[in-house]
Each structure stands twice: as structure tokens, then as C-alpha cells.
Design an enzyme around this catalytic site. Structure first.
Site, mmCIF file in Angstrom:
data_model
loop_
_atom_site.group_PDB
_atom_site.id
_atom_site.type_symbol
_atom_site.label_atom_id
_atom_site.label_comp_id
_atom_site.label_asym_id
_atom_site.label_seq_id
_atom_site.Cartn_x
_atom_site.Cartn_y
_atom_site.Cartn_z
ATOM 1 N N TYR A 45 0.858 -1.184 0.000
ATOM 2 C CA TYR A 45 0.000 0.000 0.000
ATOM 3 C C TYR A 45 0.893 1.232 0.000
ATOM 4 C CZ TYR A 45 -3.968 2.887 1.545
ATOM 5 O OH TYR A 45 -4.963 3.822 1.653
ATOM 6 N N TYR A 99 -5.115 6.012 -6.400
ATOM 7 C CA TYR A 99 -5.187 5.808 -4.954
ATOM 8 C C TYR A 99 -6.540 5.260 -4.631
ATOM 9 C CZ TYR A 99 -5.033 6.797 0.034
ATOM 10 O OH TYR A 99 -5.063 6.692 1.395
#
Ligand SMILES: [Zn+2]
Lengths: 136, 389
Positions: free
Chosen positions: B297, B347
Site C-alpha cells: 500500500y 489511490y
């Protein structure tokens, strides 16, 4: 930079002590440990018997960043500014910064000392500056 | 876990979706069901982040679902990308639901932006006011100008750089290797926001500094869109589709000071203790060397070196060697973020990285690797391993 906690927070002991020029830490009356942010219970011995103790003001620099991009229109005149993470002698971490205009050469792990700076009549902030900064 | 991901779906990624988050969520859910070969009425469970603006009620009502037998929320946003998978899996294994959809919808570029201080401050004359008890932008951080997650990441980055004594040049090359390698992956990926924009190491080095030591290309892309992931039991998945990917392990792991933003964590040059990896790998009976492709991430590029070290893919302080030599690239020992990551695809609070893991295991990635086992983590706070049981 003119960013303040909302009024109801400024009535809390942490901010009240700062407004009088002193950094006090939320501390346990039973085991003596300090913690931050303030909490109703001691995370070491789980006692609710907590109070306030003046910090020695001694700290080391955990990390820092020079903020160059203003993330709010009000901050356009403030960049670049320095945000720090500082590890206090009492074993707590604080978010802090370097006062605007102070020339510093920061290195992770360096010694710092507390300098409480009054922002207005009911609000002050605990800055941490290199130990020799005032002598230089 | 005894569950499988049988469907992934999404809208396009954009900087201005032109429609509501509810509509985006519904589009993504229908697309994921279509991918799974399931009907809308098969859904009997929903999971989401508490931060998602689209409630379970809104989904149930909009779709006219006959009933919902389980719904659950995990705190924060992407912190729980794998936590939501763990939660859905636990609900399925406990018999609370049989088909759970994890959805995320956000207009994070055209709407409220995570990279802006306005999200956490109100105005009172000349002053800006923080009302937040917890980071980011909380009452203890905001007065010093620490307002958005990207500034926190700069603090971890500087801490790492200082702890290992990396020179400016070496540190820059380490993070530049993440940004440039992932951009190359994105250039092959039709979904990626940065599909048509190249990035060289020189471009990276000359880029604007946002919050030292991070540059603009170290940051993820605020994105509009929605994604959904469909989970069922492994047993049911076997009767459905050969495309099913099994959840071999999913975990959550937080500790004092780690959430929301690690400001008060003991170490800031490492974001997960060894136990986080032991829990994750232990549940799957696997070790780091069994992993073929890693999804990290990457809200910023700094998350990549930290995750590789924290989960034992490499030793402490070895990230610069590993990344500068291109080991995260297509010919490296552990390709990382083969969709381009949050830096270059979009994102999407981690769901796009889980989806890329699924694609790798299906053999459908735009940057297909030899992939039997895929790892995914957000700073150790939630993690998973996908493969075939
Ligand atoms: Zn105590």
C-alpha cells in the site's frame, strides 16, 4: 502560522499549563510514568490516578520534515516550515516544530530543549530547539 | 481462511468522475458481480470502511436487495484494506453470510481531498481551528502545521534515512527506484491514471519537493472512482469459476501509537514489529521466500522499503540495495506493485492493489509475472496472502 485547537481543548490542563509558559506531561501518580497524548488511564499500570508533572524539557530529535508545499491557502506565507517528532527524556513522543525564522542544522538523534512560545493570550506551543541554538 | 475472491469490479479511475459516490459504488458492485458470474440477489453481506460515505443502507435500498444478513465496518480507510477481507472471510466462515461484497467509493480528487488541510481545519477569522482528537490534523499536530498523511510519511522517511545514515543521493535513488519502476508498470496498464506519462530517474530527481525528503512523485494520486470485491467460501468458489483466488491468510495488527498515523509508535523507521509478519505468514503456513509478487500500500513510495523490511523479505537496512538494483521490477526477485501502485495507477485505498493481486493469480495482469502466491500489506496494520489452497 495561526492554527489553534478549538476552544474546548484549550481549557484542558495540558494547554492551560502551556499558556502559563510551562510544558507539563500527563503522568501517573502511582507508577510515575508520563504519557502523551493525555489519557484518563495510565497505559503502564492502568491506574486512573493520574495527574500532571512538569517536563524536564530535554529531548532528542526522532524525525523532522521541511514542509515546502502549503496544504491550505492560509499557509502559503508560512512555507517552508519545519515539523519535528521529539522523544522526551520522560519517555514520551511529542509533535513539535522549529520556530519560524530560526536557522538550524537538524540531524536525527540530536539533543533538543523545550522552548514554550506564546502564540496569543490563551495559547502557547512547546517548540524544541537544538541545545546550542540560543548560544550560536 | 477458507474463502475465495471470485469477483473484482471497478469504475474507471479519473480526476473527476462527474457522478455521485453512491452511483460509483453501485457500478463497481454490479461489475464485480458480473465478473463473478453472480446475481445481485446473491449478495447477503457487505463490508466497508467507516470512512466510506456510502452506507450499507444506501446500497441495500438502491439495489432493492431482498435481505442483508451481515454487514460490518472496519475503522479508518485503507488501513483496513486487508482487514475488510479478514472480516468478510470471518463472516462467511462463521456462517453469517455466504456472499460478501467489499466496496469502496470515493471522489477523492473532485470532492474532499486527503492531501488538503481543509479536510481537518475550520476557519475562524484569520485563525485555523483543529477539532480533531486524533491524527491527522489533530489538536497536538495541527498547530505545528502537521496536517495531512503525506507529511507524516515524510517523517517516517526522514527517520529511516537518519537511522540508517543514508546519504541524500542514496536515499533519493532508493525512493526514485520505487517511483520509476512503478511508473513503467503503469505505462503498460490501461486502467492506470499515469498510463501515458513516462517518468525517468532524472525527472524524479528534479521534481518539486513537497515535504522533505519526499518529492511529488513519491506521492499517490488522489482519485475518483469505485471498486468492489466479491468473496464466497472456498467450497462454493470451487463450483463457480476457475478464476477464483483463495484468501490464504488475512490479518490485522495494531499496537500502541501505531494508529491512526504512527506518530506515537516506538519506532518510526519501521512500522510493523516482526510479530505482524509471524501472524500473517503463520496463518498461511508460508514464509516470505514463498511469495512471488508483493502488493504494498504505497500512499507514498516510502511504504515499499518499510514493508519489505518489516515483513522479512529483506534484512533491516537492505532496502536501498534491493530497490536501487531493481529487484522490485519485472526481472527482479520480488516484483512489487505491478499495476503501478497507488503512485501511478490510482489511490484506491488498497482495493486496486488487492485486485491486481487477483489478476496476477488469474494470469490477467498487464504486467504478468509467474505468480502462485501474492502478498499484500498496509504498513502491517492489515495484510493478506492470496493464492490457491
Ligand atoms: Zn501508572
Amino acid at each position: 502560522m495561526n492554527i489553534k485547537p478549538a476552544k474546548q481543548f484549550l481549557e484542558q490542563p495540558y494547554w492551560q499549563h502551556l499558556a502559563k509558559g510551562k510544558l507539563f506531561l500527563n503522568s501517573c501518580n502511582d507508577c510515575g510514568s508520563s504519557h502523551h497524548p493525555p489519557s484518563p488511564i495510565c497505559p503502564k499500570c492502568r491506574s486512573f490516578n493520574t495527574g500532571w508533572k512538569e517536563a524536564s524539557g530535554k529531548a532528542t530529535l526522532n524525525s523532522f520534515t521541511v514542509v515546502r508545499h502549503a496544504v491550505h491557502p492560509h499557509l502559503e506565507q508560512d512555507v517552508p516550515y519545519i515539523v519535528t517528532l521529539v522523544d522526551l527524556e520522560e519517555g514520551v513522543r511529542l509533535v513539535s516544530g522549529i520556530p519560524a525564522g530560526m536557522e538550524v542544522d537538524l540531524k536525527v538523534g540530536m539533543a533538543l530543549e523545550c522552548k514554550v512560545i506564546q502564540k496569543d493570550e490563551d495559547f502557547a506551543l512547546p517548540y524544541f530547539v537544538p541545545v546550542d541554538a540560543d548560544k550560536a | 481462511m477458507k474463502t475465495s475472491i471470485v469477483g473484482i469490479g471497478q469504475t474507471e479511475f479519473s480526476t473527476n468522475s462527474g457522478r455521485s459516490e453512491l452511483k460509483l459504488a453501485l457500478e463497481a458492485i454490479l461489475s464485480a458481480l458480473d465478473d463473478a458470474g453472480l446475481e445481485v440477489n446473491d449478495i447477503d453481506g457487505l463490508v466497508r470502511y467507516t470512512w466510506d460515505n456510502t452506507s450499507e443502507a444506501a446500497i441495500v435500498n438502491a439495489l432493492g436487495l431482498p435481505s442483508l444478513k451481515y454487514y460490518g465496518e472496519t475503522e479508518f480507510g485503507g488501513v483496513n484494506c486487508c482487514g475488510a477481507i479478514a472480516q468478510a472471510s470471518a463472516a462467511i466462515q462463521a456462517g453469517l453470510a455466504s456472499c460478501v461484497v467489499f466496496y469502496r467509493a470515493l471522489n477523492a480528487r473532485s470532492g474532499v481531498r486527503f492531501g488538503r488541510g481543509e479536510r481537518v481545519l475550520s476557519e475562524d477569522g484569520d485563525a485555523l481551528i483543529s477539532h480533531q482528537p486524533e491524527p491527522p490534523g489533530d489538536i497536538y499536530s495541527a498547530p505545528f502545521g502537521l496536517l495531512v498523511p503525506g507529511q507524516h510519511h515524510a517523517l517516517y522517511a526522514q527517520s529511516y534515512k537518519g537511522h540508517y545514515g543514508l546519504s541524500d543521493e542514496r536515499f533519493t535513488e532508493m525512493l526514485g527506484s520505487v517511483a520509476v519502476t512503478q511508473r513503467r508498470y503503469a505505462n503498460n496498464n490501461p486502467r492506470a491514471l499515469m498510463k501515458d506519462r513516462s517518468l525517468t530517474m532524472d525527472d524524479y530527481k528534479n521534481a518539486r519537493v513537497i515535504s522533505e525528503p519526499l518529492r511529488i512523485f513519491d506521492y499517490c494520486l488522489e482519485t475518483d472512482g469505485a471498486m468492489a470485491i466479491v468473496l464466497v467460501s472456498q467450497e462454493r468458489a470451487r463450483s463457480m469459476s476457475a478464476k477464483a483466488v483463495d484468501v490464504l491468510s488475512a490479518s490485522q495488527y495494531i499496537f500502541p501509537g501505531s494508529v491512526p498515523m504512527y506518530l506515537y509508535a516506538k519506532d518510526t523507521y519501521s512500522l510493523a514489529p516482526p510479530e505482524a509478519g509471524e501472524v500473517l505468514f503463520g496463518r498461511a503456513g508460508l514464509k516470505p521466500s514463498d511469495i512471488d509478487v508483493a502488493m504494498v500500500y504505497d500512499a507514498t513510495s516510502m511504504m515499499v522499503p518499510l514493508a519489505l523490511e518489516d515483513f522479512g523479505f529483506i534484512g533491516r537496512g537492505e532496502a536501498a540495495d534491493f530497490l536501487i538494483s531493481g529487484q522490485n521490477g519485472p526481472n527482479g526477485s520480488l516484483p512489487v506493485n505491478t499495476h503501478g501502485g497507488l503512485l501511478s495507477e490510482g489511490y484506491f485505498h488498497g482495493l486496486n492493489s488487492i485486485a491486481e493481486g487477483v489478476r496476477q493469480l488469474r494470469g490477467e495482469s498487464s504486467n504478468q509475472m509467474k505468480a502462485d502466491t501474492v502478498f499484500m500489506t498496509l504498513r502491517g496494520a492489515s495484510s493478506m496472502i492470496m493464492g490457491r489452497a
